[in-house]
Design a protein around this motif. Structure first.
Motif, mmCIF file in Angstrom:
data_model
loop_
_atom_site.group_PDB
_atom_site.id
_atom_site.type_symbol
_atom_site.label_atom_id
_atom_site.label_comp_id
_atom_site.label_asym_id
_atom_site.label_seq_id
_atom_site.Cartn_x
_atom_site.Cartn_y
_atom_site.Cartn_z
ATOM 1 N N GLU A 129 0.820 -1.211 0.000
ATOM 2 C CA GLU A 129 0.000 0.000 0.000
ATOM 3 C C GLU A 129 0.854 1.261 0.000
ATOM 4 O O GLU A 129 0.521 2.256 -0.642
ATOM 5 N N GLU A 130 1.971 1.234 0.705
ATOM 6 C CA GLU A 130 2.814 2.425 0.784
ATOM 7 C C GLU A 130 3.392 2.793 -0.579
ATOM 8 O O GLU A 130 3.345 3.960 -0.991
ATOM 9 N N GLN A 135 3.391 6.212 -5.502
ATOM 10 C CA GLN A 135 3.436 6.397 -6.950
ATOM 11 C C GLN A 135 2.115 6.908 -7.509
ATOM 12 O O GLN A 135 2.099 7.577 -8.539
ATOM 13 N N ARG A 136 1.014 6.636 -6.826
ATOM 14 C CA ARG A 136 -0.253 7.247 -7.231
ATOM 15 C C ARG A 136 -0.133 8.771 -7.156
ATOM 16 O O ARG A 136 -0.557 9.492 -8.064
ATOM 17 N N ASP A 137 0.458 9.271 -6.076
ATOM 18 C CA ASP A 137 0.639 10.718 -5.919
ATOM 19 C C ASP A 137 1.605 11.274 -6.966
ATOM 20 O O ASP A 137 1.406 12.379 -7.488
ATOM 21 N N VAL A 138 2.653 10.515 -7.282
ATOM 22 C CA VAL A 138 3.615 10.947 -8.306
ATOM 23 C C VAL A 138 2.908 11.103 -9.653
ATOM 24 O O VAL A 138 3.099 12.102 -10.363
ATOM 25 N N VAL A 139 2.093 10.115 -10.021
ATOM 26 C CA VAL A 139 1.405 10.159 -11.310
ATOM 27 C C VAL A 139 0.381 11.290 -11.337
ATOM 28 O O VAL A 139 0.232 11.994 -12.351
ATOM 29 N N LYS A 140 -0.319 11.518 -10.228
ATOM 30 C CA LYS A 140 -1.284 12.615 -10.187
ATOM 31 C C LYS A 140 -0.587 13.965 -10.337
ATOM 32 O O LYS A 140 -1.088 14.858 -11.035
ATOM 33 N N ASN A 141 0.575 14.109 -9.720
ATOM 34 C CA ASN A 141 1.347 15.340 -9.901
ATOM 35 C C ASN A 141 1.842 15.481 -11.331
ATOM 36 O O ASN A 141 1.888 16.586 -11.884
ATOM 37 N N GLU A 142 2.235 14.358 -11.937
ATOM 38 C CA GLU A 142 2.656 14.392 -13.343
ATOM 39 C C GLU A 142 1.506 14.869 -14.221
ATOM 40 O O GLU A 142 1.703 15.665 -15.140
ATOM 41 N N ARG A 143 0.317 14.379 -13.930
ATOM 42 C CA ARG A 143 -0.838 14.818 -14.707
ATOM 43 C C ARG A 143 -1.055 16.319 -14.551
ATOM 44 O O ARG A 143 -1.317 17.026 -15.535
ATOM 45 N N ALA A 184 -7.955 3.082 -8.086
ATOM 46 C CA ALA A 184 -7.130 1.882 -8.244
ATOM 47 C C ALA A 184 -6.721 1.326 -6.882
ATOM 48 O O ALA A 184 -6.186 2.038 -6.031
ATOM 49 N N SER A 185 -6.983 0.040 -6.669
ATOM 50 C CA SER A 185 -6.659 -0.608 -5.398
ATOM 51 C C SER A 185 -5.381 -1.423 -5.522
ATOM 52 O O SER A 185 -4.890 -1.681 -6.631
ATOM 53 N N LEU A 186 -4.862 -1.847 -4.399
ATOM 54 C CA LEU A 186 -3.670 -2.693 -4.393
ATOM 55 C C LEU A 186 -3.949 -3.997 -5.132
ATOM 56 O O LEU A 186 -3.086 -4.491 -5.875
ATOM 57 N N GLU A 187 -5.132 -4.558 -4.957
ATOM 58 C CA GLU A 187 -5.459 -5.802 -5.662
ATOM 59 C C GLU A 187 -5.573 -5.569 -7.164
ATOM 60 O O GLU A 187 -5.206 -6.441 -7.966
#
Length: 446
Positions: A129-130, A135-143, A184-187
């Motif tokens: 999860e960490e 990386q979810r935050d990284v991609v959102k910032n990239e967007r 998007a979930s971990l699963e």
């Protein structure tokens, strides 16, 4: 392992050998002893076209997750090990594939192979999860930085959504939506990895100052024990009518520096003679400062400060011809659009001149040769033709195919496809605040 080695006519002396591991991994080798470097390129046959509605952006998110550690490599270790050895690396995602690549000093090739194998075989051991949240935050910032908060940043996203209808696998771009990234979930991520990040869904190319026998031994050692996976579904059908059938139009009022006309045209699928002919047509019309549109709009009419036309090659759906014209101060978009249509109609009627054909073919030939001349560029092209067309050898003869295209073929594709009823157009109009600022600057300049 089985293998083939051929030197195709028109390959310029470049060669490649093909091999396949028992688990399905395809391996392509190309020796080049000019400099003591080696390029490793790994293409996975997964991109945004494989995603489903509500889960867009997963392919690109996973590109980032692949740099977050694996069983034997913790955290940022992939970057640290490659760069510490004097190499460079990155990864990218498109509609049709995700790729990872390293260029290393030749004596560090084994390190790059071990690293790629470790994350192909054991990424799930480190995915938690960490790392997903990070990386979810990284991609959102990239967007935000590349799309949402820059002038004209969402133009490509808007145009693809217009050119490919809702429900089409190319309707959304690889960056995905903020809502889907949040959902998007971990699963979801683990399932995505198990489905697509398998050796039988990948092509590994290695180009440069290599010993083929030793290189194949390393590939077998590190990749050979990774199990294959048969759960992948083929991408949804991307076929569409050759033309849109009408002119689609959206006006966008935003804080942009100037008015602009951007448009997308459906063009032939990559891998066909027609796509090469379209590439030549767009090069003649908008490929640089000697092109027809640049000479007409920027030099002669002075109605634009920039004008370009390029081809986004796609194998699983119609390719896109991308028109981008930035208007001069005070010029209205309809005037630019009329001039563009006039030039396209004239080109469809008359076709290219011999001088234009020679110049365009030389330009594309140089671009291809520049790609094939570098170990990293050649590795990427070998992967591309292996994944998308089943034959890496086609990369070595691509130049020859462009040079075989006739003026009549170029004229035919322009006449059939570069017309108003095959255009999705974006018209950018600066907001009042931008207009006012521009007026004050113009007055100050006087």
């Amino acid at each position: 392992m089985g293998h083939t080695a051929t030197e195709e006519a028109g390959s310029g002396g470049l060669t490649a050998t093909e091999h396949r591991l028992a688990n399905g991994l395809r391996v392509v080798l190309s020796e080049d002893h000019l400099t003591p470097v080696a390029a490793v390129c790994l293409w996975y046959d997964v991109g945004s076209r494989h995603e489903v509605k509500g889960r867009t952006g997963l392919a690109h998110l996973f590109e980032h997750l692949m740099f977050q550690g694996s069983a034997q490599v913790k955290g940022n270790g992939h970057f640290e090990l490659v760069q510490g050895a004097g190499g460079s690396l990155n990864g990218t995602t498109s509609f049709e594939r995700t790729n990872y690549f390293e260029t290393m000093p030749a004596h560090e090739l084994e390190l790059a192979l071990w690293l790629e194998a470790d994350r192909m075989g054991s990424l799930l051991a480190a995915l938690d999860e960490e790392s997903l949240e990070n990386q979810r935050d990284v991609v959102k910032n990239e967007r935000r930085q590349r799309y949402d908060n820059v002038p004209y940043g969402t133009a490509f996203e808007k145009l693809t959504a217009m050119a490919y209808p809702d429900g089409h696998p190319y309707h959304h771009t690889p960056i995905g939506s903020m809502a889907d990234l949040d959902a998007a979930s971990l699963e979801d991520a683990r399932s995505f990895f198990r489905t697509y990040y398998a050796p039988n869904n990948a092509v590994l190319s290695i180009v440069g100052d290599i010993d083929p026998e030793q290189t194949l031994a390393w590939v077998e050692k590190y990749f050979g024990s990774i199990p294959s996976h048969d759960g992948k579904q083929p991408p949804r059908d991307g076929s569409l009518p050759e033309t849109i059938g009408e002119q689609l139009r959206t006006v966008v009022a935003e804080e942009v520096p100037s008015r602009a006309l951007m448009a997308a045209y459906r063009l032939p699928h990559d891998g066909t003679r027609e796509a090469d002919a379209a590439d030549l047509a767009l090069t003649i019309l908008g490929g640089g400062e000697s092109s027809r549109l640049y000479n007409r709009l920027v030099r002669r009419d002075r109605s634009a400060v920039a004008a370009g036309f390029g081809l986004l090659r796609l194998a699983g759906a119609p390719s896109l011809g991308w028109l981008d014209v930035k208007a001069s101060g005070g010029v209205e978009v309809p005037a630019i659009e009329a001039a563009v249509d006039e030039e396209l109609a004239r080109f469809a009627e008359e076709g290219p001149t011999p001088e234009e054909m020679e110049r365009a073919q030389a330009q594309l030939e140089r671009e291809w040769l520049d790609r094939l001349a570098t170990v990293s560029g050649r590795a990427d092209e070998l992967c591309r033709f292996a994944v998308l067309f089943g034959d890496p050898q086609l990369a070595l003869t691509a130049v020859q195919r462009v040079l075989e295209i006739s003026p009549l073929e170029v004229q035919a594709v322009a006449k059939a496809r570069l017309c108003p009823d095959n255009r999705a157009a974006l018209v950018y109009e600066p907001t009042a605040q931008t207009d006012a600022a521009g007026t004050e600057e113009e007055e100050a300049a006087k």
